[in-house]
Write a protein that holds these residues in place. Structure first.
Motif, PDB file in Angstrom:
ATOM      1  N   ILE A   1      65.157  61.175 -11.662  1.00 17.30           N
ATOM      2  CA  ILE A   1      65.768  62.425 -12.122  1.00 17.30           C
ATOM      3  C   ILE A   1      67.117  62.594 -11.434  1.00 17.30           C
ATOM      4  O   ILE A   1      67.189  62.642 -10.201  1.00 17.30           O
TER       5      ILE A   1
ATOM      6  N   LYS B   1      67.223  66.983 -16.910  1.00 18.09           N
ATOM      7  CA  LYS B   1      66.223  66.281 -17.714  1.00 18.09           C
ATOM      8  C   LYS B   1      66.978  65.452 -18.745  1.00 18.09           C
ATOM      9  O   LYS B   1      67.581  65.999 -19.667  1.00 18.09           O
ATOM     10  N   ASP B   2      66.955  64.141 -18.578  1.00 14.17           N
ATOM     11  CA  ASP B   2      67.704  63.245 -19.456  1.00 14.17           C
ATOM     12  C   ASP B   2      66.770  62.222 -20.106  1.00 14.17           C
ATOM     13  O   ASP B   2      67.066  61.044 -20.170  1.00 14.17           O
TER      14      ASP B   2
ATOM     15  N   SER C   1      67.511  70.977 -18.084  1.00 10.75           N
ATOM     16  CA  SER C   1      67.208  70.898 -16.660  1.00 10.75           C
ATOM     17  C   SER C   1      65.702  70.733 -16.494  1.00 10.75           C
ATOM     18  O   SER C   1      64.935  70.905 -17.442  1.00 10.75           O
ATOM     19  N   VAL C   2      65.313  70.411 -15.285  1.00 12.68           N
ATOM     20  CA  VAL C   2      63.885  70.251 -14.997  1.00 12.68           C
ATOM     21  C   VAL C   2      63.590  70.913 -13.653  1.00 12.68           C
ATOM     22  O   VAL C   2      64.399  70.852 -12.730  1.00 12.68           O
ATOM     23  N   GLU C   3      62.457  71.583 -13.599  1.00 11.84           N
ATOM     24  CA  GLU C   3      62.020  72.243 -12.368  1.00 11.84           C
ATOM     25  C   GLU C   3      61.345  71.211 -11.471  1.00 11.84           C
ATOM     26  O   GLU C   3      60.432  70.504 -11.911  1.00 11.84           O
ATOM     27  N   LEU C   4      61.806  71.111 -10.246  1.00 15.20           N
ATOM     28  CA  LEU C   4      61.219  70.209  -9.253  1.00 15.20           C
ATOM     29  C   LEU C   4      60.892  71.033  -8.007  1.00 15.20           C
ATOM     30  O   LEU C   4      61.649  71.035  -7.035  1.00 15.20           O
TER      31      LEU C   4
ATOM     32  N   TYR D   1      64.046  79.451 -13.610  1.00 15.03           N
ATOM     33  CA  TYR D   1      62.649  79.078 -13.498  1.00 15.03           C
ATOM     34  C   TYR D   1      61.920  80.168 -12.719  1.00 15.03           C
ATOM     35  O   TYR D   1      62.432  80.677 -11.717  1.00 15.03           O
TER      36      TYR D   1
ATOM     37  N   ARG E   1      60.029  58.187 -13.311  1.00 13.28           N
ATOM     38  CA  ARG E   1      61.367  58.608 -13.728  1.00 13.28           C
ATOM     39  C   ARG E   1      62.288  58.832 -12.526  1.00 13.28           C
ATOM     40  O   ARG E   1      61.861  59.309 -11.478  1.00 13.28           O
TER      41      ARG E   1
ATOM     42  N   SER F   1      65.398  65.611 -24.475  1.00 12.66           N
ATOM     43  CA  SER F   1      66.612  65.950 -23.726  1.00 12.66           C
ATOM     44  C   SER F   1      67.482  64.736 -23.409  1.00 12.66           C
ATOM     45  O   SER F   1      68.480  64.863 -22.696  1.00 12.66           O
TER      46      SER F   1
END
Length: 103
Positions: free
Chosen positions: A89, A57-58, A41-44, A17, A87, A62
């Motif tokens: 995560i 990221k589910d 995946s997810v950026e947090l 990222y 959500r 995804s």
């Protein structure tokens, strides 16, 4: 590294990222390498993660990524969950790194 994601045979690709430089996991079609199936995946940016942790990221396109990555021994079971909006995560430990994954 190849893995099964929903109905697809995928290759796991690594990226980062831009803002945080944390790992990003991409699932691309193994039969058509330019075909992105899902970002797993997810950026947090506001969440503190250890160097070996990743947010998965589910949901949406995804959905199923958590199970597929666990089955391939890429990530651990969730260590904890972070609430983002409505959500939960999952935060997991990375069990492999980009250097061990053959592209």
């Amino acid at each position: 590294m190849k893995l099964r994601f929903n109905t697809f045979d995928c290759r796991l690709l690594w990226s980062r990222y831009a803002q945080s430089r944390r790992p990003a996991l991409l699932l691309v079609n193994a039969r058509s390498p330019g075909d992105l199936i899902a970002v797993a995946s997810v950026e947090l940016p506001g969440v503190d993660l250890d160097a070996n942790e990743i947010a998965i990221k589910d949901f949406g396109p995804s959905a199923g990524a958590l199970d597929a990555l666990r089955a391939a021994w890429v990530i651990s079971k969730p260590l904890r969950f972070v609430e983002v909006g409505e959500r939960a995560i999952p935060i997991c430990k990375l069990l492999v790194d980009a250097e061990t994954v053959v592209h």
